[in-house]
Design an enzyme around this catalytic site. Sequence first.
Site, mmCIF file in Angstrom:
data_model
loop_
_atom_site.group_PDB
_atom_site.id
_atom_site.type_symbol
_atom_site.label_atom_id
_atom_site.label_comp_id
_atom_site.label_asym_id
_atom_site.label_seq_id
_atom_site.Cartn_x
_atom_site.Cartn_y
_atom_site.Cartn_z
ATOM 1 N N GLY A 110 44.757 46.700 37.536
ATOM 2 C CA GLY A 110 44.834 45.756 38.135
ATOM 3 C C GLY A 110 45.287 44.597 37.091
ATOM 4 O O GLY A 110 45.938 43.565 37.479
ATOM 5 N N GLY A 162 46.967 45.069 34.427
ATOM 6 C CA GLY A 162 47.969 45.100 33.418
ATOM 7 C C GLY A 162 48.026 46.738 32.985
ATOM 8 O O GLY A 162 47.204 47.260 33.274
ATOM 9 N N THR A 201 48.484 49.562 30.195
ATOM 10 C CA THR A 201 47.699 49.990 28.553
ATOM 11 C C THR A 201 48.457 50.995 28.238
ATOM 12 O O THR A 201 49.107 52.157 28.592
ATOM 13 C CB THR A 201 46.426 50.342 28.763
ATOM 14 O OG1 THR A 201 45.574 49.433 29.626
ATOM 15 C CG2 THR A 201 45.548 50.531 27.440
ATOM 16 N N LYS A 222 46.400 46.609 25.831
ATOM 17 C CA LYS A 222 46.412 46.425 27.309
ATOM 18 C C LYS A 222 47.332 44.906 27.331
ATOM 19 O O LYS A 222 46.995 43.874 26.987
ATOM 20 C CB LYS A 222 45.032 45.794 28.103
ATOM 21 C CG LYS A 222 45.093 45.559 29.409
ATOM 22 C CD LYS A 222 43.885 45.241 29.971
ATOM 23 C CE LYS A 222 43.092 46.785 30.165
ATOM 24 N NZ LYS A 222 43.630 47.452 31.441
ATOM 25 N N ASP A 263 34.890 45.328 38.790
ATOM 26 C CA ASP A 263 35.982 46.184 39.079
ATOM 27 C C ASP A 263 35.567 47.652 38.330
ATOM 28 O O ASP A 263 36.421 48.226 37.582
ATOM 29 C CB ASP A 263 37.419 45.830 38.575
ATOM 30 C CG ASP A 263 38.517 46.744 39.183
ATOM 31 O OD1 ASP A 263 38.136 47.320 40.334
ATOM 32 O OD2 ASP A 263 39.738 46.469 38.763
#
Length: 913
Positions: free
Chosen positions: A705, A707, A709, A723, A819
Amino acid sequence: MSAPPPPPPPLLLLLLLLLLLLLLIPIPLASSSAADLAALLALKAAVTHDPDGALSDWSAASSTSYCLWRGVTCHPSSLAVAAIDLPTASLSGTLPTALPLPPRLRRLDLAANNFSGPVPDAFLASTTLRYLDLSFNSLSGPLKIPPPLANSSSPPCAALTHLRLAGNLLVDQIPAEIAQCRSLRVLDLSRNVLEGAIPRGLGRLAALRVLDVSRNSLTDRILVELANCRELAVLVLTNLTASPGEQPEFNAFVGGLPTEVLTILALEVLWAPRANLDGRLPLSRNGTCRLRAVNLGQNYIAGSVPPWFAGCQGLTFLDLSSNNLEGSVPAELAIGCLTYLNVSGNSLWGPLLSSPESQCSSRLIGDDIVMQYYNELVGNVLIGSPFGSELGGIANVALHDFSNNGFSGALPSLTVSLDRNCSYGLWLNGNMFNSSLSARFFGFCKVATGVAVNLSSNQLSGSLDMLSSCISVYNFDAGYNNFSGSIPAGVGGLHFLRSLVLRGNNLTGQIPGQFGDLAALEILDLSRNSLTGSIPLHLTGASRLEVLRLDHNNLSGSIPSSFSELAQLTVLDVSFNNLSGDIPNLRHPADCGFFLGNSRLHQCLGTNSSLPPTEAISSSKGTKKWGARFKSLMVILVAASTAVICFLLVILLFFVCERRKRVKISNLRTKVVVTFTDTPPELTYDNLIRATNNFSIQNLIGTGGFGATYKAELAPGFLVAVKRLAMGRFQGLQQFDAEIRTLGKIRHRNLVTLIGYHLGESDTFLIYNYLSGGNLETFIHEMGSRNVSWTEVHKIAVDVAQALAFLHSSCTPRIIHRDIKPSNILLDEDLNAYLSDFGLARLIEVTQTHATTDVAGTFGYVAPEYATTCRVSDKADVYSFGVVLLELMSGKRVCSCSAINEAGCSKAEAIGK
Ligand SMILES: *[C@@H]1O[C@H](CO)[C@@H](O)[C@H](O)[C@H]1NC(C)=O
Ligand SMILES: *[C@@H]1O[C@H](CO)[C@@H](O)[C@H](O)[C@H]1NC(C)=O
Ligand SMILES: *[C@@H]1O[C@H](CO)[C@@H](O)[C@H](O)[C@H]1NC(C)=O
Ligand SMILES: *[C@@H]1O[C@H](CO)[C@@H](O)[C@H](O)[C@H]1NC(C)=O
Ligand SMILES: *[C@@H]1O[C@H](CO)[C@@H](O)[C@H](O)[C@H]1NC(C)=O
Ligand SMILES: *[C@@H]1O[C@H](CO)[C@@H](O)[C@H](O)[C@H]1NC(C)=O
Ligand SMILES: *[C@@H]1O[C@H](CO)[C@@H](O)[C@H](O)[C@H]1NC(C)=O
């Protein structure tokens, strides 16, 4: 009166004695030997792996002679075990909590083995044990000191004088009950995962001589109670020398070092670099000062340098660098007697007085343990001296660093008290000294075997003639001053000279050919002066030359072709002169930027010379490589006559180059990577871009969510995960900075480590440690096809639970993850689980221009009440964790949709699955 009875014959007496002895010994023997034997066998039973056969003679069969077993020592008069010494014996196994100890054991040394499990209760409950060394094992769990028994006269742990637990995995706080170990003299808890404050109770250890708590995750204030340890001679709060791969320093204390602690009368070694200390140092103290080594560098200490340091006769090491100190260096301080003085990076000012011609007191040798710490800590700093191992080493180097302050006036003339065969380094760069070079300044050259001097970025003027008198000079940097006149021909006598930097002065005249006599010369930088004449032919006699910078002068004539003979020469920069003729063929590929600005020089072939010199280094190399690769590719492809593939390749190449260019231009301004830990020098912006192939898809290891990595290998074996935050512009940069720094401080063994970050104009990324085991999503996916044991699944679940519990209740500030899902849980090779992406939801929220009120999180994992009300609570994390547990146990995935904001699927769909 009766006569006295006749004395018993000596034979009878002897017999009686023997009988007595025979009667006496077996009594303790019978009871204690059974316990001793049981304890030894229990220890052996705990060892699961003994590759060197250290315990091969420990067996029940030879039980009568256990005093002869390897590592076992018995009390001389009985068969009671007094000591077990098995350091570095390659033993491994889990120590059971209830492991018994031989009842009269005084010394237990199991250091540098591979024992795991907690520190067994009996070890710290023993009333006889004096010396316990379990350093460098894999012991885990919290350290527990058992409570005193009501009916016992000596409390547990009371006899212990040495407790060494360095290099384990101990967690939680240092227990306050440590105060029970009231005989402790040496307490080494360094290199663990301990958190919280140094407990008040430690101050009750009146006999404590050595306290080492470095390389943990300690926080909070240093309490004044510590000063009650009146015997404390060595206090190590932080330790920055970690070899690569070792856990770095995370201790970050709050507030200042209490005056009472700094002035403990017995204190000899105080080591607290980069410990997050602020406050001021006391300006007066009473009593004799016994300090030998003080390292308070890289803190936030304000105020002035205490004059009483001058009264510490034994002081040889003083590092106060990178603080906020003001004022002048106390005139009384016998600088010449200090082996190491570093006050660089403060705001000190005033003239630097020539040190008094003082007699350095003969340095008294402290007791063994103090000297051992002194040598190890100080030695590690001095190894990094500019002389390297060649002339460095603790015994024969002195370093004085005054750089980057506001010192002014004349150069000091320091009389350094050096032993005969000693090297000396002096840094005065980045100040406002405004005199000229004098014979008195160079006084130290007569004493020292090797000298390194940095005078750059001052306002020094006059001629450089005095330099030729310093025969022992190795490195000399006088760049960016106002030196004028010509370079003295006497430099030809400086046979040790390795590096000479005179750039950015006002030097005139010719370059002396005598430089060619210098067999040791590696770096010569005369750029940005007003030198005239031609480049002397003889210069190429300096056969070790690696870097030669003569740019931005008025040199004329041609470049000697003999430069082609210099095998080491990698940089030859003669740009912006009036040179003419041909460019010689150099051994190493030359950069055309280094020949620019010489209108009569023949053209530099094969490269693009319109770029400014520095830019040209990277980009021209790049295009050359690409060009060559492109050509050879073409040949092969044409031969294969697969025109379609060729066409595609061209497009691909075009895209890659374009992207490269774009990134380069956009990040010209801010290319800084901020780090939170000690990191290898390879961790730079440019290296990250290079190592990720400019964030190429080949290096992509995950998307989420926040970005994508990427994996980056910065040096062989040094891997990081980068990241790249998929966000627009950050608005509150300071807010971002503050948030991210908070995140950078959070450490737990089940959280990925945030190493640093880069905040650029167009690009923001976070750098984490790289974990090679992939993420839990893949793991669950592959569970069907590989044999996963229940223990492994259980361990992963516990690891995640611990990380979550830490975020929710132990860490400051408390963090709600928001998350939790398998792709945010990473694994290493040994299937240890690490939670990632913690704190990002908040980071994004507080710093985005338009704070999203959307639910952060992923369908399938988001708690229903969170999804409907958007109200954040730790319970929502627990719900998500429950979903992860279900997946982990069933091996089935919940929902394949990605993050909620991008997800195309409706809520009903997700619930339906
Ligand atoms: C230490 O023990 C663990 C198992 O407990 C093993 O995996 C590891 O290889 C051992 N390390 C060394 C250096 O022996
Ligand atoms: C002390 O009390 C404990 C239990 O409270 C008991 O096991 C132990 O034997 C007692 N020791 C002595 C010396 O009385
Ligand atoms: C500091 O760290 C280095 C490197 O790990 C280690 O060798 C040294 O023993 C440590 N010193 C102390 C006093 O903890
Ligand atoms: C030193 O001693 C004097 C007199 O005993 C006392 O007034 C002063 O506070 C002491 N200073 C420090 C720094 O302890
Ligand atoms: C002095 O300290 C600074 C950082 O605090 C460090 O970068 C520098 O290398 C030190 N100087 C010497 C000579 O060790
Ligand atoms: C100085 O010390 C170095 C190494 O410590 C040694 O090789 C050299 O011979 C010594 N020189 C003199 C003059 O003692
Ligand atoms: C360089 O020296 C000349 C005289 O030799 C002087 O006129 C000039 O101002 C100096 N330049 C600088 C930048 O100091």
